[in-house]
Design a protein around this motif. Sequence first.
Motif, PDB file in Angstrom:
ATOM      1  N   GLU A  94       0.694  -0.917  -0.022  1.00 48.53           N
ATOM      2  CA  GLU A  94       0.194   0.061   0.400  1.00 48.53           C
ATOM      3  C   GLU A  94       0.762   1.611   0.337  1.00 48.53           C
ATOM      4  N   VAL A  95       0.895   2.327  -0.874  1.00 50.74           N
ATOM      5  CA  VAL A  95       1.584   3.261  -1.212  1.00 50.74           C
ATOM      6  C   VAL A  95       0.928   4.193  -1.664  1.00 50.74           C
ATOM      7  N   ASP A  96       1.374   5.375  -1.166  1.00 53.23           N
ATOM      8  CA  ASP A  96       0.638   7.013  -0.769  1.00 53.23           C
ATOM      9  C   ASP A  96       0.594   7.163  -1.982  1.00 53.23           C
ATOM     10  N   LEU A  97       0.226   6.772  -3.395  1.00 51.51           N
ATOM     11  CA  LEU A  97       0.412   7.906  -5.002  1.00 51.51           C
ATOM     12  C   LEU A  97       0.881   8.827  -5.303  1.00 51.51           C
ATOM     13  N   SER A  98      -0.273   9.986  -4.196  1.00 58.86           N
ATOM     14  CA  SER A  98       0.499  11.104  -4.468  1.00 58.86           C
ATOM     15  C   SER A  98       1.818  11.268  -3.797  1.00 58.86           C
ATOM     16  N   GLY A  99       1.946  11.047  -3.199  1.00 58.63           N
ATOM     17  CA  GLY A  99       3.169  11.382  -2.669  1.00 58.63           C
ATOM     18  C   GLY A  99       4.385  10.471  -3.271  1.00 58.63           C
ATOM     19  N   VAL A 100       3.991   9.299  -4.092  1.00 61.25           N
ATOM     20  CA  VAL A 100       4.946   8.499  -5.020  1.00 61.25           C
ATOM     21  C   VAL A 100       5.221   9.649  -6.572  1.00 61.25           C
ATOM     22  N   VAL A 101       4.494  10.348  -7.209  1.00 63.40           N
ATOM     23  CA  VAL A 101       4.523  11.182  -7.996  1.00 63.40           C
ATOM     24  C   VAL A 101       5.137  12.539  -7.367  1.00 63.40           C
TER      25      VAL A 101
ATOM     26  N   ARG B 152      -2.068  -0.077  -4.547  1.00 60.99           N
ATOM     27  CA  ARG B 152      -1.293  -0.933  -4.078  1.00 60.99           C
ATOM     28  C   ARG B 152      -0.641  -1.634  -4.995  1.00 60.99           C
ATOM     29  N   GLY B 153       0.651  -0.510  -4.827  1.00 65.29           N
ATOM     30  CA  GLY B 153       1.488  -1.362  -6.328  1.00 65.29           C
ATOM     31  C   GLY B 153       3.033  -1.270  -5.584  1.00 65.29           C
ATOM     32  N   ASP B 154       4.276  -0.874  -6.236  1.00 64.00           N
ATOM     33  CA  ASP B 154       5.399  -1.241  -6.065  1.00 64.00           C
ATOM     34  C   ASP B 154       6.262   0.549  -6.287  1.00 64.00           C
ATOM     35  N   ARG B 155       6.231   0.245  -5.132  1.00 63.47           N
ATOM     36  CA  ARG B 155       6.881   1.788  -5.042  1.00 63.47           C
ATOM     37  C   ARG B 155       8.104   2.581  -6.020  1.00 63.47           C
ATOM     38  N   GLN B 156       8.988   1.959  -6.036  1.00 60.30           N
ATOM     39  CA  GLN B 156      10.312   2.145  -6.134  1.00 60.30           C
ATOM     40  C   GLN B 156       9.938   1.784  -8.284  1.00 60.30           C
ATOM     41  N   ARG B 157       9.376   0.702  -7.969  1.00 55.49           N
ATOM     42  CA  ARG B 157       8.847   0.430  -9.871  1.00 55.49           C
ATOM     43  C   ARG B 157       8.560   2.023 -10.513  1.00 55.49           C
ATOM     44  N   LEU B 158       7.140   2.038  -9.820  1.00 56.51           N
ATOM     45  CA  LEU B 158       6.522   3.623 -10.059  1.00 56.51           C
ATOM     46  C   LEU B 158       6.998   3.894 -10.616  1.00 56.51           C
ATOM     47  N   THR B 159       8.511   5.059  -9.180  1.00 60.25           N
ATOM     48  CA  THR B 159       8.890   5.967  -9.745  1.00 60.25           C
ATOM     49  C   THR B 159       9.784   5.632 -11.223  1.00 60.25           C
ATOM     50  N   GLN B 160      10.472   4.905 -10.761  1.00 62.77           N
ATOM     51  CA  GLN B 160      11.879   3.853 -11.914  1.00 62.77           C
ATOM     52  C   GLN B 160      10.668   4.402 -13.563  1.00 62.77           C
ATOM     53  N   ALA B 161       9.190   4.146 -13.486  1.00 61.64           N
ATOM     54  CA  ALA B 161       8.417   4.907 -14.505  1.00 61.64           C
ATOM     55  C   ALA B 161       8.227   5.938 -15.076  1.00 61.64           C
ATOM     56  N   LEU B 162       7.739   6.242 -13.821  1.00 57.53           N
ATOM     57  CA  LEU B 162       7.801   8.054 -14.104  1.00 57.53           C
ATOM     58  C   LEU B 162       9.493   8.809 -14.409  1.00 57.53           C
ATOM     59  N   LEU B 163      10.402   8.555 -13.934  1.00 54.54           N
ATOM     60  CA  LEU B 163      11.510   8.649 -13.910  1.00 54.54           C
ATOM     61  C   LEU B 163      11.942   8.810 -15.557  1.00 54.54           C
ATOM     62  N   GLN B 164      11.038   7.936 -15.513  1.00 53.51           N
ATOM     63  CA  GLN B 164      11.513   7.321 -17.500  1.00 53.51           C
ATOM     64  C   GLN B 164      10.963   8.189 -18.121  1.00 53.51           C
ATOM     65  N   LEU B 165       9.511   8.463 -17.849  1.00 53.59           N
ATOM     66  CA  LEU B 165       8.664   9.012 -18.925  1.00 53.59           C
ATOM     67  C   LEU B 165       9.466  10.313 -19.022  1.00 53.59           C
ATOM     68  N   ALA B 166       9.999  10.945 -17.202  1.00 52.02           N
ATOM     69  CA  ALA B 166      10.590  12.845 -17.490  1.00 52.02           C
ATOM     70  C   ALA B 166      11.846  12.988 -18.578  1.00 52.02           C
ATOM     71  N   ALA B 167      12.526  11.584 -18.285  1.00 51.67           N
ATOM     72  CA  ALA B 167      13.326  11.328 -18.972  1.00 51.67           C
ATOM     73  C   ALA B 167      13.342  11.728 -20.828  1.00 51.67           C
ATOM     74  N   ASN B 168      12.005  11.200 -21.174  1.00 54.50           N
ATOM     75  CA  ASN B 168      11.731  10.842 -22.835  1.00 54.50           C
ATOM     76  C   ASN B 168      10.950  12.666 -22.581  1.00 54.50           C
ATOM     77  N   ALA B 169      10.814  13.432 -21.817  1.00 52.17           N
ATOM     78  CA  ALA B 169       9.854  14.436 -22.019  1.00 52.17           C
ATOM     79  C   ALA B 169      11.241  15.507 -21.843  1.00 52.17           C
ATOM     80  N   VAL B 170      12.061  15.381 -21.552  1.00 55.63           N
ATOM     81  CA  VAL B 170      13.071  15.965 -21.456  1.00 55.63           C
ATOM     82  C   VAL B 170      13.565  16.095 -22.880  1.00 55.63           C
ATOM     83  N   ASP B 171      13.852  14.902 -23.759  1.00 52.18           N
ATOM     84  CA  ASP B 171      14.698  14.851 -24.953  1.00 52.18           C
ATOM     85  C   ASP B 171      13.818  15.753 -26.172  1.00 52.18           C
ATOM     86  N   HIS B 172      12.584  15.799 -25.021  1.00 44.43           N
ATOM     87  CA  HIS B 172      11.861  16.021 -26.879  1.00 44.43           C
ATOM     88  C   HIS B 172      11.318  16.852 -26.078  1.00 44.43           C
TER      89      HIS B 172
END
Length: 532
Positions: free
Chosen positions: A390-397, A423-443
């Motif tokens: 159980e994670v606080d998704l607002s805090g993860v984002v 209910r999710g994996d905090r580290q994997r969600l953070t990894q996905a968000l950072l990857q999306l952020a890296a793609n957004a920065v590249d473009h």
Amino acid sequence: MKSPTATTTGTTTAMTLSAMTATMTMMTTAMTGTMMTTERRVGLTVQNRLTLAVAALSVVTLSVVGLILYTVESNNVSSRITASMAQEIGEMRTFSENGIDPQTGRPFTSVDEILSNFLAQNRPDEDEALFAFLTDGRVLYQGEPEGLLGGSNAFEEAVAGATDDGGEISLTVGDVEYEGFVLPITGTEAGANTDARGAPTDSTTRTKGVGEVAGGTAATNGLGAFVVVHNVSASQGDLVQIMQIYVVVALAAALLISGISSLLARRLLSPVTELRRTAQSISGGDLSSRLATKGHDDIAELGHTFNDMLDRLEAAFEAQRRFLDDVGHELRTPLTILGGHLETMNAEDVDDVEETRTMLLDETDRMGRLVEELLLLARARRPDFVRLAEVDLSGVVSDSLAKAKGLGDREWGLEVPESLSFRGDRQRLTQALLQLAANAVDHTEDGQRIVFGAGEDSESVHIWVRDEGKGVPDEIAEDIFDRFCRGSTDGAGFGLGLSIITAIAEAHGGTVVLDQTSIGAQFRMILPKGQK
């Protein structure tokens, strides 16, 4: 009275049931032998097993039905014999107790007159004979006993032994079984008009239709006796014939049922046979074969399921081939660069050596990063790829946004509710968000806006990263999530970022979609609630 079934089934039943059992056993043995021969050659197939099972069940069922039929009919024959003899004995008792000759209206004058007149006025049933043992030793009869009971010492002895008290008798003459009943008639039932021997006159004894057993000298202890005898073997003969016909019909029915069941099993199992052939063709490398399915039964559903599995396998193998081709291409390029520069490098030129070294280290880092990303995708298929809690998704984002600000000078924004549990994996969600952020920065360019957001509906939670960059060209919008598909032509990256994000979303039971906007692009993860 003793049931005739006891003696009849001793020989007739045994012969009939033995014939049925032997014939049925021969058929089953022959079929089993055929199946065993087939098993030695090609193995006992499902069709053969079904046919053999149906044949065995048919034989057992028909045998049980035949046994029940024989038992019921044999009891019916016994009941009819008993009822027939009881009727004759009852009529004799009534006739003797009445003591009046129905033809003359005068009382009977002797026991022999009663017996002879009763025999003259009664006709025995089929397979039945009536006997009158007169007081003078003569034996009169009504029926056809000659060659069987006529002149039989065993019969006369049996009657003599039962004359005093009466009762049933049972005897076998040759191969024929008889059941009978002896009713003694005393002198109290008759009048006094008799001759010196107490016998009736010739006018009464020689009544039409009544015969006298030749040489009859039966001793009845001075008493008259009425005897009714039934030929049990003859009565059971019809039943034996019926059972013989039943055996033939049962054999034909069992063979017919077995043949029809074999045809039906072959037809019903034809999809299974086709399934086996298709599976064999797949082992040869052909993934294009499909089963022809008809109907809506379980077999048809099996065919649909198998075809769906083939579709997935074909897609997986095709993706694997593309993946290997792409990996080979991506690794071939840096290896070619490494080999080319090593060949052209001047070992005596320090500057050339340093420049080559720097470039080779950079390519080695790129190859290492490629291997790490490929290993990450491979681990995405493992059940422990995500660890749900159980994670606080607002805090993860919010935390992911804080980390992403170091990727570039952009206008970062946040759109999240105050509290959003998931209910999710905090580290994997953070990894996905950072990857999306890296793609957004590249473009995007410096100063352009990138927004992190989260929300929910009744069934899912949504996490997104939106930018105001160049967006995704329409020609690659459908393929953007494929491995090694790059969103730009500048050669940066390996095109595995969105594949990794997709793997993380799928590990949570969700997916990733591209929302085309008027400016830039938005990548959104849709994750279902209630993950276990």
